[in-house]
Enzyme design. Structure first.
Site, PDB file in Angstrom:
ATOM      1  N   TYR A 284       0.832  -1.203   0.000  1.00  0.00           N
ATOM      2  CA  TYR A 284       0.000   0.000   0.000  1.00  0.00           C
ATOM      3  C   TYR A 284       0.867   1.253   0.000  1.00  0.00           C
ATOM      4  CZ  TYR A 284       1.174   0.338   4.955  1.00  0.00           C
ATOM      5  OH  TYR A 284       1.866   0.432   6.134  1.00  0.00           O
TER       6      TYR A 284
ATOM      7  N   ASP B  57       2.675   7.023   4.770  1.00  0.00           N
ATOM      8  CA  ASP B  57       3.085   5.630   5.000  1.00  0.00           C
ATOM      9  C   ASP B  57       3.077   4.887   3.675  1.00  0.00           C
ATOM     10  OD1 ASP B  57       3.885   3.363   6.310  1.00  0.00           O
ATOM     11  OD2 ASP B  57       1.934   2.885   7.179  1.00  0.00           O
TER      12      ASP B  57
ATOM     13  N   ILE C 287      -8.414   0.323   9.766  1.00  0.00           N
ATOM     14  CA  ILE C 287      -9.426   1.374   9.707  1.00  0.00           C
ATOM     15  C   ILE C 287     -10.645   0.894   8.922  1.00  0.00           C
ATOM     16  CG2 ILE C 287      -7.805   3.263  10.016  1.00  0.00           C
ATOM     17  CD1 ILE C 287      -7.869   3.745   7.005  1.00  0.00           C
TER      18      ILE C 287
ATOM     19  N   TYR D 204      -9.179   7.847  10.566  1.00  0.00           N
ATOM     20  CA  TYR D 204      -8.744   8.060  11.946  1.00  0.00           C
ATOM     21  C   TYR D 204      -9.561   9.118  12.677  1.00  0.00           C
ATOM     22  CZ  TYR D 204      -4.848   5.085  10.692  1.00  0.00           C
ATOM     23  OH  TYR D 204      -4.089   4.021  10.289  1.00  0.00           O
TER      24      TYR D 204
END
Length: 203
Positions: free
Chosen positions: A124, A135, A152, A178
């Site tokens: 990812y 990330d 998530i 988030y």
């Protein structure tokens, strides 16, 4: 000014670290001279020139101001994310689910589809809507393994629609990511996230 002695250099370093912390969390009206006086008085054992009651009132007032500022910034971020998603949803290649998750199929695989109880191996790449990377397993050169039900909400939903070998681009509203808190230093409150996610294998 140049400091030669180790004691001077260490003292300067302590002050510098303290200053860095203040700069990272400033408030309007910060008075450096008053701050230095407070340090000097404390070190010298001098009685505080500000009463404890006044200190508590001042800290409470400053804290309320900072929280209000953070709430306003979060509101702006939420609005930017919502506007981005509204425009993105107009593109033909983008599918919008009932939850508000948006996805774009970049590559279709023919393998198995995971369930919420499965663990998967993925690659990812995650960015904010301004393109900033927060990330990436691709950059680390190492796939990541996750329980489908332990990530998530936007990921959990998308993974259960994908097949092994598929690669999707996800556009995830803050409430499926988030939330109001954000995560770490790079993902702020109310952040809309973009992920390129490749489902390598259902484990």
């Amino acid at each position: 000014m140049s400091y030669k002695l180790p004691e001077q250099q260490a003292s300067y370093g302590i002050g510098r670290n303290f200053g860095d912390q203040l700069a990272a969390n400033p408030f309007n009206g910060l008075d450096i001279q008053a701050l230095v006086q407070g340090v000097q008085d404390s070190y010298a054992g001098v009685e505080s020139v500000v009463s404890q009651e006044d200190l508590e009132v001042a800290f409470r007032m400053i804290n309320e101001q900072m929280q209000a500022k953070q709430a306003e910034q979060a509101k702006e971020l939420s609005g930017e994310g919502q506007k981005f998603l509204e425009e993105n949803a107009k593109r033909e290649e983008v599918t919008v689910t009932a939850s508000g998750l948006q996805y774009e199929v970049l590559q279709t695989g023919e393998g198995a589809t995971p369930t919420a109880s499965d663990t998967v191996s993925t690659h990812y790449h995650g960015t904010l809507i301004n393109g900033e990377v927060f990330d990436s397993s691709y950059e680390r050169g190492q796939p990541a393994e996750f329980p489908v039900g332990g990530v998530i909400t936007g990921w959990t939903e998308a993974l259960q629609l994908m097949t092994e070998g598929s690669k999707w681009r996800l556009y995830i509203p803050y409430n499926l990511a988030y939330g109001e808190q954000g995560a770490g230093g790079k993902i702020g409150p109310f952040s809309t996230l973009i992920f390129d996610i490749e489902l390598l294998k259902v484990l």
